[in-house]
Design an enzyme around this catalytic site. Structure first.
Site, PDB file in Angstrom:
ATOM      1  CG  ASP A   8      -1.965  -1.143   1.179  1.00 28.53           C
ATOM      2  OD1 ASP A   8      -1.869  -2.008   0.297  1.00 28.53           O
ATOM      3  OD2 ASP A   8      -2.841  -1.176   2.069  1.00 28.53           O
ATOM      4  CG  ASP A  46      -6.643   0.087   1.166  1.00 27.46           C
ATOM      5  OD1 ASP A  46      -7.022  -1.076   1.382  1.00 27.46           O
ATOM      6  OD2 ASP A  46      -7.004   1.058   1.875  1.00 27.46           O
ATOM      7  CG  HIS A  48     -11.300   1.154   0.201  1.00 28.55           C
ATOM      8  ND1 HIS A  48     -11.431  -0.139   0.639  1.00 28.55           N
ATOM      9  CD2 HIS A  48     -10.342   1.712   0.994  1.00 28.55           C
ATOM     10  CE1 HIS A  48     -10.606  -0.349   1.647  1.00 28.55           C
ATOM     11  NE2 HIS A  48      -9.919   0.745   1.880  1.00 28.55           N
ATOM     12  CG  HIS A  81      -8.428   5.242   2.934  1.00 27.03           C
ATOM     13  ND1 HIS A  81      -9.426   5.030   3.874  1.00 27.03           N
ATOM     14  CD2 HIS A  81      -7.912   4.024   2.668  1.00 27.03           C
ATOM     15  CE1 HIS A  81      -9.489   3.745   4.145  1.00 27.03           C
ATOM     16  NE2 HIS A  81      -8.600   3.099   3.424  1.00 27.03           N
ATOM     17  CE  LYS A 106      -4.203  -4.087   1.205  1.00 21.61           C
ATOM     18  NZ  LYS A 106      -4.911  -3.114   2.023  1.00 21.61           N
ATOM     19  CB  CYS A 151      -2.142  -2.811   5.154  1.00 23.41           C
ATOM     20  SG  CYS A 151      -3.879  -2.252   5.094  1.00 23.41           S
TER      21      CYS A 151
HETATM   22  C1  VGL Z   1      -4.711   0.740   5.686  1.00 14.76           C
HETATM   23  C2  VGL Z   1      -6.283   1.573   7.112  1.00 14.76           C
HETATM   24  C3  VGL Z   1      -7.259   1.466   6.144  1.00 14.76           C
HETATM   25  C4  VGL Z   1      -3.278   0.357   5.450  1.00 14.76           C
HETATM   26  C5  VGL Z   1      -5.672   0.608   4.698  1.00 14.76           C
HETATM   27  O1  VGL Z   1      -2.841   0.300   4.272  1.00 14.76           O
HETATM   28  O2  VGL Z   1      -2.568   0.107   6.451  1.00 14.76           O
HETATM   29  N1  VGL Z   1      -5.035   1.214   6.886  1.00 14.76           N
HETATM   30  N2  VGL Z   1      -6.940   0.982   4.936  1.00 14.76           N
HETATM   31 ZN    ZN Z   2      -8.364   1.054   3.353  1.00 16.86          ZN
END
Ligand code: VGL
Ligand code: ZN
Length: 207
Positions: A8, A46, A48, A81, A106, A151
Protein backbone atom coordinates in the site's frame (compact mmCIF):
# COMPACT_ATOMS: atom_id res chain seq x y z
CA UNK A 1 13.12 -18.02 -3.29
CA UNK A 2 12.58 -14.65 -1.68
CA UNK A 3 9.79 -12.21 -2.46
CA UNK A 4 9.49 -8.57 -1.44
CA UNK A 5 5.90 -7.59 -0.71
CA UNK A 6 5.39 -3.83 -0.92
CA UNK A 7 2.23 -2.95 0.96
CA UNK A 8 0.00 0.00 0.00
CA UNK A 9 2.66 2.57 -0.96
CA UNK A 10 -0.07 4.89 -2.21
CA UNK A 11 -0.57 8.64 -2.29
CA UNK A 12 -3.30 8.66 0.34
CA UNK A 13 -1.00 7.01 2.91
CA UNK A 14 1.80 9.58 2.72
CA UNK A 15 1.74 13.13 4.12
CA UNK A 16 -0.63 15.20 1.97
CA UNK A 17 -2.87 12.17 1.46
CA UNK A 18 -6.24 11.51 3.05
CA UNK A 19 -5.05 8.90 5.54
CA UNK A 20 -1.47 10.03 5.92
CA UNK A 21 0.87 7.78 7.89
CA UNK A 22 3.39 9.94 9.79
CA UNK A 23 6.67 10.04 7.81
CA UNK A 24 5.12 7.54 5.38
CA UNK A 25 7.12 8.75 2.37
CA UNK A 26 10.32 7.64 4.11
CA UNK A 27 9.62 4.05 3.06
CA UNK A 28 9.85 4.86 -0.66
CA UNK A 29 13.64 5.18 -1.14
CA UNK A 30 14.14 1.98 0.86
CA UNK A 31 11.44 0.14 -1.09
CA UNK A 32 13.25 1.15 -4.28
CA UNK A 33 16.70 0.19 -3.02
CA UNK A 34 15.51 -3.21 -1.76
CA UNK A 35 13.88 -4.37 -5.00
CA UNK A 36 17.03 -5.49 -6.89
CA UNK A 37 17.90 -7.76 -3.96
CA UNK A 38 14.83 -9.97 -4.46
CA UNK A 39 13.84 -12.71 -6.89
CA UNK A 40 10.30 -11.38 -7.06
CA UNK A 41 8.63 -8.09 -6.15
CA UNK A 42 4.88 -7.85 -5.61
CA UNK A 43 2.78 -4.89 -4.45
CA UNK A 44 -0.62 -4.45 -2.87
CA UNK A 45 -3.01 -1.59 -3.45
CA UNK A 46 -5.88 -0.55 -1.20
CA UNK A 47 -8.71 -0.05 -3.72
CA UNK A 48 -12.04 0.96 -2.23
CA UNK A 49 -15.26 1.82 -4.03
CA UNK A 50 -16.69 5.24 -3.14
CA UNK A 51 -18.91 4.91 -0.06
CA UNK A 52 -16.95 1.94 1.32
CA UNK A 53 -18.27 0.91 4.72
CA UNK A 54 -14.83 1.36 6.34
CA UNK A 55 -15.24 5.10 5.74
CA UNK A 56 -16.60 7.20 8.63
CA UNK A 57 -18.51 9.20 6.01
CA UNK A 58 -20.63 6.11 5.33
CA UNK A 59 -21.94 6.05 8.94
CA UNK A 60 -24.10 8.97 10.09
CA UNK A 61 -22.99 10.32 13.47
CA UNK A 62 -19.51 8.77 13.31
CA UNK A 63 -16.11 10.37 12.93
CA UNK A 64 -12.84 8.97 11.60
CA UNK A 65 -11.07 6.65 14.07
CA UNK A 66 -14.32 5.70 15.84
CA UNK A 67 -14.67 1.96 16.47
CA UNK A 68 -17.84 0.19 15.40
CA UNK A 69 -19.09 -3.32 14.80
CA UNK A 70 -19.35 -3.86 11.04
CA UNK A 71 -21.36 -6.97 10.19
CA UNK A 72 -19.88 -8.79 13.20
CA UNK A 73 -16.29 -7.58 12.88
CA UNK A 74 -14.63 -4.78 14.86
CA UNK A 75 -13.98 -1.88 12.47
CA UNK A 76 -12.00 1.31 12.85
CA UNK A 77 -13.66 3.99 10.73
CA UNK A 78 -11.27 5.81 8.42
CA UNK A 79 -11.31 9.01 6.48
CA UNK A 80 -12.27 8.33 2.85
CA UNK A 81 -9.08 7.00 1.24
CA UNK A 82 -7.77 5.05 -1.74
CA UNK A 83 -10.98 5.43 -3.70
CA UNK A 84 -10.76 3.53 -6.98
CA UNK A 85 -9.47 5.59 -9.91
CA UNK A 86 -8.61 8.63 -7.79
CA UNK A 87 -5.06 9.99 -7.52
CA UNK A 88 -5.01 9.08 -3.84
CA UNK A 89 -5.29 5.40 -4.74
CA UNK A 90 -2.36 5.48 -7.17
CA UNK A 91 0.93 3.96 -6.17
CA UNK A 92 3.23 6.81 -5.16
CA UNK A 93 4.91 8.30 -8.25
CA UNK A 94 8.37 7.97 -6.67
CA UNK A 95 7.94 4.23 -6.16
CA UNK A 96 9.93 2.35 -8.77
CA UNK A 97 7.42 -0.04 -10.36
CA UNK A 98 9.62 -1.61 -13.07
CA UNK A 99 10.29 -4.76 -11.06
CA UNK A 100 6.79 -5.10 -9.58
CA UNK A 101 5.54 -8.25 -11.28
CA UNK A 102 1.98 -8.16 -9.95
CA UNK A 103 -0.24 -5.79 -7.99
CA UNK A 104 -2.88 -7.34 -5.74
CA UNK A 105 -5.82 -5.06 -5.06
CA UNK A 106 -7.93 -5.35 -1.93
CA UNK A 107 -10.81 -3.66 -0.16
CA UNK A 108 -13.16 -3.73 -3.14
CA UNK A 109 -16.12 -5.40 -1.42
CA UNK A 110 -18.14 -2.47 -0.03
CA UNK A 111 -19.20 -4.16 3.22
CA UNK A 112 -15.90 -5.57 4.53
CA UNK A 113 -12.44 -4.09 5.04
CA UNK A 114 -9.27 -5.81 3.91
CA UNK A 115 -6.07 -4.91 5.71
CA UNK A 116 -4.16 -7.98 4.62
CA UNK A 117 -2.96 -8.42 1.05
CA UNK A 118 -3.94 -12.11 1.40
CA UNK A 119 -7.52 -12.06 2.76
CA UNK A 120 -10.36 -9.74 3.72
CA UNK A 121 -10.70 -9.05 7.45
CA UNK A 122 -13.19 -11.89 7.91
CA UNK A 123 -10.87 -14.34 6.10
CA UNK A 124 -13.84 -15.07 3.86
CA UNK A 125 -12.21 -14.42 0.51
CA UNK A 126 -8.59 -14.85 -0.54
CA UNK A 127 -6.97 -12.41 -2.94
CA UNK A 128 -5.01 -15.25 -4.52
CA UNK A 129 -1.68 -13.85 -3.33
CA UNK A 130 -0.64 -16.95 -1.37
CA UNK A 131 -1.30 -19.26 -4.32
CA UNK A 132 0.47 -16.84 -6.64
CA UNK A 133 3.57 -16.77 -4.43
CA UNK A 134 3.59 -20.56 -4.07
CA UNK A 135 3.19 -20.92 -7.81
CA UNK A 136 6.29 -18.79 -8.27
CA UNK A 137 8.24 -20.97 -5.84
CA UNK A 138 8.41 -18.38 -3.06
CA UNK A 139 9.39 -19.65 0.38
CA UNK A 140 10.36 -16.39 2.12
CA UNK A 141 8.24 -13.24 2.22
CA UNK A 142 9.71 -9.88 3.23
CA UNK A 143 7.25 -7.09 3.99
CA UNK A 144 7.68 -3.34 3.70
CA UNK A 145 5.31 -0.41 3.20
CA UNK A 146 2.29 1.14 4.91
CA UNK A 147 0.90 1.07 7.46
CA UNK A 148 3.05 -0.99 9.84
CA UNK A 149 0.29 -1.42 12.41
CA UNK A 150 -2.47 -2.28 9.92
CA UNK A 151 -1.89 -3.59 6.44
CA UNK A 152 1.75 -4.63 6.92
CA UNK A 153 0.89 -6.31 10.24
CA UNK A 154 -2.16 -8.21 8.96
CA UNK A 155 -0.37 -9.22 5.78
CA UNK A 156 2.53 -10.57 7.84
CA UNK A 157 0.13 -12.55 10.05
CA UNK A 158 -1.40 -14.16 6.98
CA UNK A 159 2.01 -14.83 5.42
CA UNK A 160 2.98 -16.70 8.60
CA UNK A 161 -0.30 -18.62 8.65
CA UNK A 162 0.21 -19.56 5.00
CA UNK A 163 3.53 -21.14 5.95
CA UNK A 164 5.95 -18.62 4.47
CA UNK A 165 9.09 -17.70 6.35
CA UNK A 166 8.07 -14.13 7.17
CA UNK A 167 10.30 -11.10 7.64
CA UNK A 168 9.36 -7.50 8.38
CA UNK A 169 11.82 -4.86 7.18
CA UNK A 170 11.24 -2.54 10.11
CA UNK A 171 12.91 0.60 8.78
CA UNK A 172 10.98 0.28 5.50
CA UNK A 173 7.60 0.61 7.22
CA UNK A 174 5.88 3.46 9.05
CA UNK A 175 2.87 3.15 11.33
CA UNK A 176 -0.27 5.12 12.18
CA UNK A 177 0.37 4.60 15.92
CA UNK A 178 3.80 4.00 17.49
CA UNK A 179 2.25 1.95 20.32
CA UNK A 180 0.21 -0.06 17.86
CA UNK A 181 3.33 -0.78 15.84
CA UNK A 182 5.30 -1.96 18.89
CA UNK A 183 2.47 -4.32 19.83
CA UNK A 184 2.19 -5.56 16.24
CA UNK A 185 5.91 -6.34 16.00
CA UNK A 186 5.93 -8.11 19.36
CA UNK A 187 2.95 -10.22 18.30
CA UNK A 188 4.56 -11.09 14.97
CA UNK A 189 7.82 -12.07 16.65
CA UNK A 190 5.93 -14.25 19.10
CA UNK A 191 4.33 -16.01 16.14
CA UNK A 192 7.65 -16.68 14.43
CA UNK A 193 8.19 -13.68 12.16
CA UNK A 194 11.67 -12.22 12.06
CA UNK A 195 12.43 -8.51 12.11
CA UNK A 196 15.35 -6.97 10.28
CA UNK A 197 16.56 -3.66 8.87
CA UNK A 198 17.09 -2.96 5.20
CA UNK A 199 20.88 -2.66 5.56
CA UNK A 200 21.08 -6.43 6.14
CA UNK A 201 19.40 -7.02 2.76
CA UNK A 202 21.19 -4.27 0.83
CA UNK A 203 24.47 -6.03 1.70
CA UNK A 204 23.31 -9.05 -0.38
CA UNK A 205 24.30 -9.01 -4.06
CA UNK A 206 21.70 -7.52 -6.40
CA UNK A 207 19.97 -9.98 -8.74
C1 VGL B 1 -4.71 0.74 5.69
C2 VGL B 1 -6.28 1.57 7.11
C3 VGL B 1 -7.26 1.47 6.14
C4 VGL B 1 -3.28 0.36 5.45
C5 VGL B 1 -5.67 0.61 4.70
O1 VGL B 1 -2.84 0.30 4.27
O2 VGL B 1 -2.57 0.11 6.45
N1 VGL B 1 -5.04 1.21 6.89
N2 VGL B 1 -6.94 0.98 4.94
ZN1 ZN C 1 -8.36 1.05 3.35
Amino acid sequence: MKALLLIDIQNDFVPGGRLAVPDGAAVIPLANALQPHFDLVVASQDWHPAGHQSFASSHAGHAPFDQIDLHGLPQTLWPDHCVQETAGADLHPDLDTCRIEAIFRKGMAPDIDSYSAFFDNGHRKATGLADYLRGRGVTDVYLAGLAGDYCVYFSALDALAAGFATFVVTDATRAISADGFRAALADLQGKGARLLESAALLADPAR
